[in-house]
Design an enzyme around this catalytic site. Structure first.
Site, PDB file in Angstrom:
ATOM      1  N   GLU A  46      52.606  18.569  33.834  1.00  0.00           N
ATOM      2  CA  GLU A  46      53.553  18.323  32.729  1.00  0.00           C
ATOM      3  C   GLU A  46      53.065  17.116  31.919  1.00  0.00           C
ATOM      4  OE1 GLU A  46      55.802  20.306  31.902  1.00  0.00           O
ATOM      5  OE2 GLU A  46      57.595  19.356  31.133  1.00  0.00           O
ATOM      6  N   HIS A  52      60.366  28.879  30.985  1.00  0.00           N
ATOM      7  CA  HIS A  52      60.605  27.895  32.048  1.00  0.00           C
ATOM      8  C   HIS A  52      61.208  28.592  33.272  1.00  0.00           C
ATOM      9  CE1 HIS A  52      63.114  24.231  33.536  1.00  0.00           C
ATOM     10  NE2 HIS A  52      62.035  24.403  34.262  1.00  0.00           N
TER      11      HIS A  52
HETATM   12  N1  NAD Z   1      57.646  21.773  40.356  1.00  0.00           N
HETATM   13  C1  NAD Z   1      58.755  22.252  39.812  1.00  0.00           C
HETATM   14  O1  NAD Z   1      59.796  22.305  40.449  1.00  0.00           O
HETATM   15  C2  NAD Z   1      58.755  22.788  38.405  1.00  0.00           C
HETATM   16  C3  NAD Z   1      59.880  23.518  37.972  1.00  0.00           C
HETATM   17  C4  NAD Z   1      59.872  24.073  36.695  1.00  0.00           C
HETATM   18  C5  NAD Z   1      58.781  23.862  35.866  1.00  0.00           C
HETATM   19  N2  NAD Z   1      57.705  23.131  36.303  1.00  0.00           N
HETATM   20  C6  NAD Z   1      56.572  22.954  35.382  1.00  0.00           C
HETATM   21  O2  NAD Z   1      55.505  23.796  35.796  1.00  0.00           O
HETATM   22  C7  NAD Z   1      54.253  23.175  35.473  1.00  0.00           C
HETATM   23  C8  NAD Z   1      53.423  23.030  36.729  1.00  0.00           C
HETATM   24  O3  NAD Z   1      54.140  22.271  37.660  1.00  0.00           O
HETATM   25  P1  NAD Z   1      53.809  22.330  39.226  1.00  0.00           P
HETATM   26  O4  NAD Z   1      54.946  21.700  39.913  1.00  0.00           O
HETATM   27  O5  NAD Z   1      53.359  23.684  39.600  1.00  0.00           O
HETATM   28  O6  NAD Z   1      52.559  21.333  39.290  1.00  0.00           O
HETATM   29  P2  NAD Z   1      51.437  21.198  40.421  1.00  0.00           P
HETATM   30  O7  NAD Z   1      51.022  19.787  40.414  1.00  0.00           O
HETATM   31  O8  NAD Z   1      51.901  21.815  41.706  1.00  0.00           O
HETATM   32  O9  NAD Z   1      50.253  22.141  39.862  1.00  0.00           O
HETATM   33  C9  NAD Z   1      49.608  21.924  38.632  1.00  0.00           C
HETATM   34  C10 NAD Z   1      48.207  22.509  38.741  1.00  0.00           C
HETATM   35  O10 NAD Z   1      47.574  22.432  37.448  1.00  0.00           O
HETATM   36  C11 NAD Z   1      46.190  22.172  37.665  1.00  0.00           C
HETATM   37  N3  NAD Z   1      45.633  21.647  36.424  1.00  0.00           N
HETATM   38  C12 NAD Z   1      45.907  20.450  35.858  1.00  0.00           C
HETATM   39  N4  NAD Z   1      45.239  20.349  34.696  1.00  0.00           N
HETATM   40  C13 NAD Z   1      44.539  21.496  34.516  1.00  0.00           C
HETATM   41  C14 NAD Z   1      43.665  21.996  33.522  1.00  0.00           C
HETATM   42  N5  NAD Z   1      43.383  21.288  32.424  1.00  0.00           N
HETATM   43  N6  NAD Z   1      43.123  23.223  33.685  1.00  0.00           N
HETATM   44  C15 NAD Z   1      43.398  23.963  34.791  1.00  0.00           C
HETATM   45  N7  NAD Z   1      44.217  23.547  35.770  1.00  0.00           N
HETATM   46  C16 NAD Z   1      44.791  22.332  35.634  1.00  0.00           C
HETATM   47  C17 NAD Z   1      46.171  21.189  38.825  1.00  0.00           C
HETATM   48  O11 NAD Z   1      44.917  21.157  39.469  1.00  0.00           O
HETATM   49  C18 NAD Z   1      47.290  21.736  39.712  1.00  0.00           C
HETATM   50  O12 NAD Z   1      46.811  22.624  40.703  1.00  0.00           O
HETATM   51  C19 NAD Z   1      54.606  21.846  34.800  1.00  0.00           C
HETATM   52  O13 NAD Z   1      54.653  22.035  33.409  1.00  0.00           O
HETATM   53  C20 NAD Z   1      55.993  21.556  35.361  1.00  0.00           C
HETATM   54  O14 NAD Z   1      56.762  20.710  34.543  1.00  0.00           O
HETATM   55  C21 NAD Z   1      57.679  22.585  37.564  1.00  0.00           C
END
Ligand code: NAD
Length: 318
Positions: A101, A149
């Site tokens: 994010e 989302h």
């Molecule tokens: N965790 C939650 O509960 C949740 C809920 C709703 C939405 N989100 C959103 O979902 C998205 C991901 O969150 P998450 O919790 O899965 O994060 P996470 O940290 O578990 O995973 C993110 C992944 O993105 C990869 N990454 C980062 N930069 C990159 C790039 N330039 N190219 C390719 N891969 C890349 C990282 O290596 C990592 O594996 C965010 O936008 C977050 O706000 C998260």
């Protein structure tokens, strides 16, 4: 844009959310190609996807002999290089991003990938709070960029917030809603304001619970039971936080604070402390609870955080 023509989806970012989405796409019968900047996530995401599919089989396909976890998994391919990913995307109809994010990171990634995507592909973002219009403009094709989302855990939660921004095409919005319904989701349309509908209200609520814990007003388990047993929340704030990840809570809170200047959204001190100690929640085995995989071992005691005597805090040593 016909939802029935969707056969293959590309997913970038195979962390918690990306992998949960992969499982949902496979469940719907789509092929999926995944890519992550960190090669560590290749195997880890496969494990998570397999676990999610097993959950789905039990929860939703118990009476459906044709639902086969191995057959679903056979449709999941990991692209180990960016070039291989781009090549696979040429035959994909949806590109979903679920990377960290961080608006700059997401915009840079989109500027890199969008010119290499085939015509007709629709872009989805799982951002939980960031300006979808900013990302849509950064990618250069704002009409086909949609905020989707999904809630954590995506494969279990039916709602998906579909974010309408100022430059979205009605066709892309409708296509997205229709594909999600085809996947068994229950989407709803939200406005492109910081945090959209859910996090706009949830984030201040969660941070207020953290501050109450810092002040010693409640314990972790009682706080969670209070929301679960009184309001019917499936889990309380602290357990949910451990699933989300403290690093993500920080990123989302800070992005929303910077966008709105609302002081309630400034991450409380406990967030920074826990990140500093790698207490990110389930993913590191320790957060508000101690974890063994996805099982709670015990709640943690945060009473040591409180400042119990303000005189001592300001006392000048003679
Ligand atoms: N965790 C939650 O509960 C949740 C809920 C709703 C939405 N989100 C959103 O979902 C998205 C991901 O969150 P998450 O919790 O899965 O994060 P996470 O940290 O578990 O995973 C993110 C992944 O993105 C990869 N990454 C980062 N930069 C990159 C790039 N330039 N190219 C390719 N891969 C890349 C990282 O290596 C990592 O594996 C965010 O936008 C977050 O706000 C998260």
């Amino acid at each position: 844009m016909d939802p029935k023509n969707v056969k293959k989806v590309g997913v970038i970012g195979l962390g918690k959310m990306g992998a949960d989405w992969v499982a949902n796409f496979l469940e719907a019968g789509f092929e999926v190609v995944g890519f992550d900047a960190s090669s560590e996530m290749f195997e880890r995401s496969k494990k998570q996807v397999a676990g999610d599919l097993m959950w789905l089989r039990k929860a939703r396909h118990a009476d459906d002999a044709s639902f086969d976890v191995d057959a679903c998994l056979a449709k999941y391919k990991i692209a180990e290089t960016e070039d291989a990913f781009i090549s696979e995307l040429q035959s994909s109809q949806i590109f979903l991003e679920a990377i960290f994010e961080d608006i700059e990171l997401k915009c840079n990634m989109l500027q890199n990938f969008t010119p290499k995507l085939p015509d007709g592909i629709v872009l989805w973002s799982n951002t939980s709070s960031l300006s979808v219009l900013t990302m849509a403009e950064a990618c250069g094709k704002p009409g086909i960029f949609v905020g989707t989302h999904g809630m954590n855990p995506v494969h279990q939660m039916p709602a998906v917030e579909v974010v309408r921004h100022k430059k979205i095409s009605e066709e892309a919005l409708q296509f997205t809603v229709d594909v999600l319904k085809l996947m068994g989701k229950k989407p709803f349309v939200a406005t492109d304001v910081s945090g959209f509908w859910v996090n706009k209200h949830l984030m201040p609520f969660m941070f207020e619970a953290y501050r109450a814990l810092e002040r010693g007003e409640i314990t972790v388990a009682d706080g969670d039971w209070g929301f679960k047993g009184s309001l019917g929340h499936p889990q309380g704030v602290f357990k949910l936080s451990d699933f989300i990840g403290m690093d993500t809570m920080y990123r989302v809170g800070m992005a929303m604070y910077l966008a709105t200047q609302d002081p309630r959204l400034y991450p409380p001190l406990i967030v920074m402390r826990m990140i500093g100690r790698n207490e990110l929640g389930v993913k590191t085995g320790k957060g508000f609870y101690e974890w063994d995989g996805f099982k709670i071992v015990k709640e943690r005691d945060f009473s040591g955080l409180q400042i119990k005597d303000s005189n001592k805090m300001f006392a000048i040593k003679e």
